[in-house]
Design an enzyme around this catalytic site. Sequence first.
Site, mmCIF file in Angstrom:
data_model
loop_
_atom_site.group_PDB
_atom_site.id
_atom_site.type_symbol
_atom_site.label_atom_id
_atom_site.label_comp_id
_atom_site.label_asym_id
_atom_site.label_seq_id
_atom_site.Cartn_x
_atom_site.Cartn_y
_atom_site.Cartn_z
ATOM 1 N N GLN A 10 0.823 -1.203 0.000
ATOM 2 C CA GLN A 10 0.000 0.000 0.000
ATOM 3 C C GLN A 10 0.862 1.260 0.000
ATOM 4 O O GLN A 10 1.896 1.305 0.647
ATOM 5 C CB GLN A 10 -0.873 -0.018 1.262
ATOM 6 C CG GLN A 10 -2.228 0.600 1.047
ATOM 7 C CD GLN A 10 -3.243 0.126 2.077
ATOM 8 O OE1 GLN A 10 -3.226 -1.021 2.484
ATOM 9 N NE2 GLN A 10 -4.125 0.999 2.498
ATOM 10 N N SER A 88 3.930 -6.777 2.481
ATOM 11 C CA SER A 88 2.571 -6.742 3.027
ATOM 12 C C SER A 88 1.565 -7.220 1.974
ATOM 13 O O SER A 88 1.594 -8.365 1.554
ATOM 14 C CB SER A 88 2.256 -5.328 3.535
ATOM 15 O OG SER A 88 1.036 -5.296 4.221
ATOM 16 N N LEU A 89 0.710 -6.330 1.493
ATOM 17 C CA LEU A 89 -0.242 -6.668 0.430
ATOM 18 C C LEU A 89 0.465 -7.349 -0.751
ATOM 19 O O LEU A 89 -0.074 -8.260 -1.387
ATOM 20 C CB LEU A 89 -0.923 -5.377 -0.042
ATOM 21 C CG LEU A 89 -1.426 -5.331 -1.482
ATOM 22 C CD1 LEU A 89 -2.696 -6.134 -1.603
ATOM 23 C CD2 LEU A 89 -1.622 -3.917 -1.953
ATOM 24 N N ARG A 113 -9.406 -9.001 2.390
ATOM 25 C CA ARG A 113 -8.397 -8.507 3.330
ATOM 26 C C ARG A 113 -8.580 -7.004 3.571
ATOM 27 O O ARG A 113 -8.553 -6.524 4.706
ATOM 28 C CB ARG A 113 -7.007 -8.779 2.734
ATOM 29 C CG ARG A 113 -5.824 -8.301 3.561
ATOM 30 C CD ARG A 113 -4.547 -8.602 2.777
ATOM 31 N NE ARG A 113 -3.324 -8.394 3.551
ATOM 32 C CZ ARG A 113 -2.617 -7.274 3.529
ATOM 33 N NH1 ARG A 113 -3.021 -6.248 2.791
ATOM 34 N NH2 ARG A 113 -1.507 -7.174 4.252
ATOM 35 N N HIS A 195 -0.484 -4.607 10.773
ATOM 36 C CA HIS A 195 0.601 -5.469 11.273
ATOM 37 C C HIS A 195 0.840 -5.295 12.779
ATOM 38 O O HIS A 195 1.968 -5.216 13.242
ATOM 39 C CB HIS A 195 1.887 -5.245 10.464
ATOM 40 C CG HIS A 195 1.691 -5.543 9.009
ATOM 41 N ND1 HIS A 195 1.515 -6.832 8.544
ATOM 42 C CD2 HIS A 195 1.568 -4.729 7.936
ATOM 43 C CE1 HIS A 195 1.314 -6.782 7.237
ATOM 44 N NE2 HIS A 195 1.333 -5.528 6.853
ATOM 45 N N GLN A 244 0.305 -13.007 8.829
ATOM 46 C CA GLN A 244 0.894 -11.758 8.343
ATOM 47 C C GLN A 244 0.197 -10.502 8.865
ATOM 48 O O GLN A 244 0.845 -9.504 9.164
ATOM 49 C CB GLN A 244 0.876 -11.767 6.804
ATOM 50 C CG GLN A 244 1.717 -10.690 6.168
ATOM 51 C CD GLN A 244 1.049 -10.083 4.956
ATOM 52 O OE1 GLN A 244 -0.051 -9.554 5.041
ATOM 53 N NE2 GLN A 244 1.717 -10.163 3.824
#
Length: 292
Positions: A10, A88-89, A113, A195, A244
């Site tokens: 992101q 991440s993503l 998500r 996170h 995650q």
Amino acid sequence: MSKAYVFPGQGAQFSGMGKELYDNHSSAKDLIDQSNDILGFDIKSIMFSGTDEQLKQTKVTQPAIFIHSVVAALTSEDFNPDMVAGHSLGEFSALVANGVLSFEDGLSLVSKRAMAMQKACEMQESTMAAVLGLEDEVVEKVCEETDGVVVAANYNCPGQLVISGEVAAVNAACEKLKEAGAKRALVLPVGGAFHSPLMEPAREELADAIQNTNFNDPKCPVYQNVDAKGYSSVDDIKKNLVLQLTSPVRWTQSVQNMIADGASSFTECGPGKVLQGLVKKVDRAMEVSGIS
């Protein structure tokens, strides 16, 4: 000479993203058109000509970056990875490009998500902050000693760490980190504490969706955020993907491990050049490039 391909998270979005791919590749056109049907709204128009405000909505940002990244990889003639990773993503983009998930399943999971994270953000006021110029251990120690929920969330490169948690705890930690010698400790304009343990409701929601999705064996190892190690087992990949959301993104360590395992070049697939910059900060001699 191993080729590593990496996929951004992101923050890399921009108006006009993916348009060049759409105009020049029939397979890109098919996938982007299909995305509108999978998501149930016109993401193509927002990607191509949306405002910054529209692109900043979590339900838009995550699918848009995923679509651009996957399409960039799959339409590239040079895409032939020996190892992959995503920030991440970006881990979901990496899994689709690596044959673990179908495009449709990957996009559905990314959309779920994003919605689950949005919901978790609305349950409790929370935020993230970038900390520059301190050792990881110092940042971790300050977080541990601060009241409330605040944790190290993104290990981006040496001397650049993002913390995440409750607003008051993050603000308090920022003050302590400045006293400890941080060059900067700056609250970020994000919707919530990604996170961190505050994402637990989203993790539970996503866990169900992941368990009910078909995963295939990867073409090459995927280095996952949770512990920065390379995985080829579907069971491990699923488990790490669930963890995650509430665990830190160990990007510095992922890049270090990929280099230790023979990566001689890193190619970033998707919008922006953030990961190319981070790789260079881990190892200045590393060859980096991008496909967008």
